[in-house]
Design an enzyme around this catalytic site. Structure first.
Site, PDB file in Angstrom:
ATOM      1  N   TYR A  52     -10.042  31.193  -8.798  1.00 38.17           N
ATOM      2  CA  TYR A  52      -9.525  32.565  -8.695  1.00 38.17           C
ATOM      3  C   TYR A  52     -10.486  33.570  -9.331  1.00 38.17           C
ATOM      4  CZ  TYR A  52      -5.253  30.963  -6.554  1.00 38.17           C
ATOM      5  OH  TYR A  52      -4.357  30.419  -5.662  1.00 38.17           O
ATOM      6  N   ASN A  88      -1.516  38.853   1.239  1.00 37.03           N
ATOM      7  CA  ASN A  88      -2.864  38.752   0.671  1.00 37.03           C
ATOM      8  C   ASN A  88      -2.866  39.175  -0.791  1.00 37.03           C
ATOM      9  OD1 ASN A  88      -3.543  38.065   3.229  1.00 37.03           O
ATOM     10  ND2 ASN A  88      -4.428  40.060   3.767  1.00 37.03           N
ATOM     11  N   ASP A  90      -5.848  40.089  -2.133  1.00 35.55           N
ATOM     12  CA  ASP A  90      -6.962  41.047  -2.294  1.00 35.55           C
ATOM     13  C   ASP A  90      -6.401  42.473  -2.352  1.00 35.55           C
ATOM     14  OD1 ASP A  90      -6.864  42.368   0.359  1.00 35.55           O
ATOM     15  OD2 ASP A  90      -7.589  40.481   1.182  1.00 35.55           O
ATOM     16  N   HIS A 105       2.780  37.674  -2.345  1.00 37.81           N
ATOM     17  CA  HIS A 105       2.190  36.477  -2.960  1.00 37.81           C
ATOM     18  C   HIS A 105       1.320  36.817  -4.170  1.00 37.81           C
ATOM     19  CE1 HIS A 105       2.756  33.987   1.011  1.00 37.81           C
ATOM     20  NE2 HIS A 105       3.874  34.145   0.334  1.00 37.81           N
ATOM     21  N   CYS A 113       1.618  36.297 -17.727  1.00 34.50           N
ATOM     22  CA  CYS A 113       1.672  35.545 -18.983  1.00 34.50           C
ATOM     23  C   CYS A 113       2.770  34.491 -18.905  1.00 34.50           C
ATOM     24  CB  CYS A 113       1.919  36.485 -20.158  1.00 34.50           C
ATOM     25  SG  CYS A 113       2.038  35.583 -21.716  1.00 34.50           S
ATOM     26  N   GLY A 171      -2.401  39.037  11.648  1.00 35.95           N
ATOM     27  CA  GLY A 171      -3.369  38.132  11.011  1.00 35.95           C
ATOM     28  C   GLY A 171      -2.755  37.081  10.117  1.00 35.95           C
TER      29      GLY A 171
HETATM   30  C1  BJW Z   1      -7.339  36.757  12.569  1.00 36.83           C
HETATM   31  C2  BJW Z   1      -8.661  37.068  12.399  1.00 36.83           C
HETATM   32  C3  BJW Z   1      -9.026  38.352  12.802  1.00 36.83           C
HETATM   33  C4  BJW Z   1      -8.477  35.097  11.704  1.00 36.83           C
HETATM   34  N1  BJW Z   1      -8.100  39.168  13.313  1.00 36.83           N
HETATM   35  N2  BJW Z   1      -6.434  37.580  13.085  1.00 36.83           N
HETATM   36  C5  BJW Z   1       9.823  23.099   4.869  1.00 36.83           C
HETATM   37  C6  BJW Z   1      10.262  24.002   5.831  1.00 36.83           C
HETATM   38  C7  BJW Z   1      10.253  25.369   5.590  1.00 36.83           C
HETATM   39  C8  BJW Z   1       9.800  25.868   4.383  1.00 36.83           C
HETATM   40  C9  BJW Z   1       9.378  24.970   3.429  1.00 36.83           C
HETATM   41  C10 BJW Z   1       9.396  23.607   3.668  1.00 36.83           C
HETATM   42  N3  BJW Z   1       8.919  22.989   2.558  1.00 36.83           N
HETATM   43  C11 BJW Z   1       8.602  23.935   1.638  1.00 36.83           C
HETATM   44  C12 BJW Z   1       8.872  25.149   2.156  1.00 36.83           C
HETATM   45  C13 BJW Z   1       8.649  26.475   1.508  1.00 36.83           C
HETATM   46  C14 BJW Z   1       7.163  26.759   1.346  1.00 36.83           C
HETATM   47  C15 BJW Z   1       6.466  26.651   2.684  1.00 36.83           C
HETATM   48  O1  BJW Z   1       6.443  27.580   3.487  1.00 36.83           O
HETATM   49  N4  BJW Z   1       5.816  25.526   2.963  1.00 36.83           N
HETATM   50  C16 BJW Z   1       5.148  25.324   4.256  1.00 36.83           C
HETATM   51  C17 BJW Z   1       3.902  24.538   4.037  1.00 36.83           C
HETATM   52  C18 BJW Z   1       6.112  24.674   5.207  1.00 36.83           C
HETATM   53  N5  BJW Z   1       7.079  28.113   0.838  1.00 36.83           N
HETATM   54  C19 BJW Z   1       7.117  28.378  -0.457  1.00 36.83           C
HETATM   55  O2  BJW Z   1       7.143  27.499  -1.316  1.00 36.83           O
HETATM   56  C20 BJW Z   1       7.171  29.839  -0.849  1.00 36.83           C
HETATM   57  N6  BJW Z   1       8.271  30.049  -1.746  1.00 36.83           N
HETATM   58  C21 BJW Z   1       9.549  29.877  -1.356  1.00 36.83           C
HETATM   59  O3  BJW Z   1       9.849  29.520  -0.216  1.00 36.83           O
HETATM   60  O4  BJW Z   1      10.445  30.149  -2.348  1.00 36.83           O
HETATM   61  C22 BJW Z   1      11.833  29.978  -2.046  1.00 36.83           C
HETATM   62  C23 BJW Z   1      12.503  31.322  -1.865  1.00 36.83           C
HETATM   63  C24 BJW Z   1      12.100  32.153  -0.842  1.00 36.83           C
HETATM   64  C25 BJW Z   1      12.714  33.390  -0.662  1.00 36.83           C
HETATM   65  C26 BJW Z   1      13.718  33.781  -1.511  1.00 36.83           C
HETATM   66  C27 BJW Z   1      14.108  32.951  -2.556  1.00 36.83           C
HETATM   67  C28 BJW Z   1      13.496  31.713  -2.732  1.00 36.83           C
HETATM   68  C29 BJW Z   1       5.892  30.270  -1.567  1.00 36.83           C
HETATM   69  C30 BJW Z   1       4.707  30.289  -0.665  1.00 36.83           C
HETATM   70  C31 BJW Z   1       3.441  30.634  -1.452  1.00 36.83           C
HETATM   71  C32 BJW Z   1       2.191  30.650  -0.586  1.00 36.83           C
HETATM   72  N7  BJW Z   1       1.056  30.830  -1.433  1.00 36.83           N
HETATM   73  C33 BJW Z   1      -0.272  30.973  -0.824  1.00 36.83           C
HETATM   74  C34 BJW Z   1      -1.333  31.060  -1.954  1.00 36.83           C
HETATM   75  C35 BJW Z   1      -1.288  32.437  -2.618  1.00 36.83           C
HETATM   76  C36 BJW Z   1      -2.380  32.622  -3.606  1.00 36.83           C
HETATM   77  C37 BJW Z   1      -3.755  32.608  -2.974  1.00 36.83           C
HETATM   78  O5  BJW Z   1      -4.092  33.485  -2.152  1.00 36.83           O
HETATM   79  O6  BJW Z   1      -4.538  31.714  -3.359  1.00 36.83           O
HETATM   80  O7  BJW Z   1      -0.302  32.143  -0.006  1.00 36.83           O
HETATM   81  S1  BJW Z   1      -0.670  29.650   0.319  1.00 36.83           S
HETATM   82  C38 BJW Z   1      -1.516  30.679   1.459  1.00 36.83           C
HETATM   83  O8  BJW Z   1      -0.806  30.737   2.733  1.00 36.83           O
HETATM   84  C39 BJW Z   1      -1.445  32.103   0.871  1.00 36.83           C
HETATM   85  C40 BJW Z   1      -1.204  32.937   2.100  1.00 36.83           C
HETATM   86  O9  BJW Z   1      -0.655  34.184   1.743  1.00 36.83           O
HETATM   87  C41 BJW Z   1      -0.276  32.066   2.912  1.00 36.83           C
HETATM   88  C42 BJW Z   1      -0.251  32.416   4.374  1.00 36.83           C
HETATM   89  O10 BJW Z   1      -1.515  32.258   4.951  1.00 36.83           O
HETATM   90  P1  BJW Z   1      -1.988  33.272   6.071  1.00 36.83           P
HETATM   91  O11 BJW Z   1      -2.182  34.610   5.498  1.00 36.83           O
HETATM   92  O12 BJW Z   1      -1.109  33.159   7.240  1.00 36.83           O
HETATM   93  O13 BJW Z   1      -3.463  32.704   6.388  1.00 36.83           O
HETATM   94  P2  BJW Z   1      -3.891  31.553   7.429  1.00 36.83           P
HETATM   95  O14 BJW Z   1      -5.281  31.174   7.090  1.00 36.83           O
HETATM   96  O15 BJW Z   1      -2.887  30.489   7.501  1.00 36.83           O
HETATM   97  O16 BJW Z   1      -3.866  32.295   8.838  1.00 36.83           O
HETATM   98  C43 BJW Z   1      -4.769  33.339   9.157  1.00 36.83           C
HETATM   99  C44 BJW Z   1      -4.478  33.785  10.589  1.00 36.83           C
HETATM  100  O17 BJW Z   1      -5.331  34.892  10.863  1.00 36.83           O
HETATM  101  C45 BJW Z   1      -4.795  32.701  11.647  1.00 36.83           C
HETATM  102  O18 BJW Z   1      -3.723  32.636  12.588  1.00 36.83           O
HETATM  103  C46 BJW Z   1      -6.067  33.205  12.315  1.00 36.83           C
HETATM  104  O19 BJW Z   1      -6.138  32.889  13.698  1.00 36.83           O
HETATM  105  C47 BJW Z   1      -5.915  34.701  12.140  1.00 36.83           C
HETATM  106  N8  BJW Z   1      -7.196  35.402  12.114  1.00 36.83           N
HETATM  107  N9  BJW Z   1      -9.313  35.941  11.864  1.00 36.83           N
HETATM  108  C48 BJW Z   1      -6.805  38.710  13.460  1.00 36.83           C
HETATM  109  N10 BJW Z   1     -10.308  38.746  12.707  1.00 36.83           N
END
Ligand code: BJW
Length: 228
Positions: A52, A88, A90, A105, A113, A171
Site C-alpha cells: 500500500y 477505488n 485512489d 472501499h 487506527c 469500469g
Molecule cells: C475498463 C478499462 C477501461 C479495464 N475503461 N473499463 C459469496 C457470494 C456473494 C458475496 C460473497 C460471497 N462470499 C463472500 C462474499 C462477500 C465479499 C465478496 O464479494 N466476495 C466475492 C469474491 C464473491 N465481499 C466482501 O467481503 C465485502 N464486504 C461485505 O460484503 O461485507 C458485508 C456487508 C455488506 C454490506 C452491508 C453490511 C455488511 C468487502 C469487499 C472488499 C473488497 N476490497 C477490495 C480491496 C480494497 C483495497 C485495495 O484497493 O487494495 O476492493 S478487493 C478489490 O475488488 C477492490 C476493488 O474495489 C474491488 C472491485 O474491483 P473492480 O474495481 O471491479 O476491479 P476489477 O479489476 O475486478 O475490474 C475492472 C474492470 O474494469 C474490468 O471489468 C475491466 O474490463 C474494466 N476495465 N480497463 C473501462 N479503460
C-alpha cells in the site's frame, strides 16, 4: 433527475493505475480474494504495508483522465442529485474536480487506527509503524476495506439507490459484493440501469443497457448526452 454512479478500477486504468482482475492486474499472480483480507495483514503486516505504501507513492505519478473529468462536470450540473460512489482507493475523482465522493472501499490517503478506530488523513508511509496522531499507539493500518469487512457508507448508498432515476456502473468487473448487487437493488426500485465498461462485466445481463469500450471515451460521451 437523481443519478447514482458507481466506479471501479477500470475508470483509472487509462490514468495508468492497474486494475485487479485484468491480465496485468495489481496483485501479480495472487488472487485478490486471498490477499486483500485482515488475516493476510495479521500474518504479514510488513508485506501489506509495503504494497500500500508503494501504491500511495505511485499516486503522485498519475493524473485524472477524461472519464474522471466528465464526472466532475456532471456534479457541477447535478449538484446533490448526483451521488458518486467509488470502489477505488485512489484520489483521481477528487483531483479531477469531484467534491462529493463516497469511497466505499476506503482511501489510500487515510489511515485507520486499530487501537482507537480513528480515521486520520495520511500521506506518508505506514511501513515504519508510526504512532496514531490521536491516541499515540503504533497500530495504524491502511484505511481500506478488505474481504469480510463492512464497506463504508452503506446506509447513504442504499438510500440513494432507492431514490435513483438512473444508476450507472463504470469500469468494474461486478465480481465483488455488495457493489455488484447495486444494479439489481436500483433496478428493483425503479431506476434505469446502464453499464459502461471495457468488456461485458459478470453482471452485464442485469443492466437495461450496456456500452463497451474505454471509459475515457464512453464516459464523456454519456455525460454530454445526459446534459444535452
Ligand atoms: C475498463 C478499462 C477501461 C479495464 N475503461 N473499463 C459469496 C457470494 C456473494 C458475496 C460473497 C460471497 N462470499 C463472500 C462474499 C462477500 C465479499 C465478496 O464479494 N466476495 C466475492 C469474491 C464473491 N465481499 C466482501 O467481503 C465485502 N464486504 C461485505 O460484503 O461485507 C458485508 C456487508 C455488506 C454490506 C452491508 C453490511 C455488511 C468487502 C469487499 C472488499 C473488497 N476490497 C477490495 C480491496 C480494497 C483495497 C485495495 O484497493 O487494495 O476492493 S478487493 C478489490 O475488488 C477492490 C476493488 O474495489 C474491488 C472491485 O474491483 P473492480 O474495481 O471491479 O476491479 P476489477 O479489476 O475486478 O475490474 C475492472 C474492470 O474494469 C474490468 O471489468 C475491466 O474490463 C474494466 N476495465 N480497463 C473501462 N479503460
Amino acid at each position: 433527475m437523481k443519478v447514482v454512479v458507481l466506479t471501479g478500477a477500470g475508470i483509472s486504468a487509462e490514468s495508468g493505475v492497474p486494475t485487479f482482475r485484468d491480465a496485468d492486474g495489481l496483485w501479480e499472480g495472487h488472487r485478490v480474494e486471498d490477499v486483500a483480507t485482515p488475516e493476510a495483514y495479521d500474518a504479514q503486516p510488513m508485506v501489506v504495508h509495503r504494497f500500500y505504501d508503494a501504491r500511495r507513492t505511485a499516486l503522485a505519478a498519475v493524473e485524472p483522465n477524461p472519464a474522471h473529468l466528465a464526472l466532475a462536470r456532471l456534479e457541477e450540473h447535478l449538484g446533490d442529485d448526483l451521488l458518486l460512489v467509488t470502489q477505488n482507493i485512489d484520489d483521481l475523482h477528487e483531483r479531477g474536480g469531484s467534491t462529493r465522493v463516497l469511497h466505499m472501499h476506503g482511501e489510500l490517503r487515510s489511515a485507520l487506527c486499530r487501537a482507537c478506530r480513528s480515521r486520520v488523513p495520511w500521506t506518508e508511509d505506514l511501513g515504519d509503524f508510526p504512532p496514531c496522531p490521536r491516541c499515540g499507539v503504533a497500530e495504524l493500518r491502511p484505511d481500506v476495506v478488505w474481504f469480510g469487512e463492512v464497506p463504508y457508507g452503506m446506509d447513504e448508498i442504499q438510500d440513494a439507490l432507492a431514490e435513483a432515476d438512473l444508476f450507472v456502473s463504470i469500469g468494474t468487473s461486478g465480481a465483488v459484493y455488495p457493489a455488484a448487487g447495486f444494479v439489481q437493488y436500483a433496478g428493483r426500485n425503479g431506476a434505469r440501469t446502464l453499464e459502461l465498461n471495457l468488456v461485458p462485466s459478470e453482471g452485464t445481463h442485469l443492466f437495461d443497457e450496456a456500452r463497451h469500450g474505454p471509459a475515457g471515451q464512453l464516459v464523456p460521451a454519456w455525460a454530454d448526452e445526459l446534459l444535452r
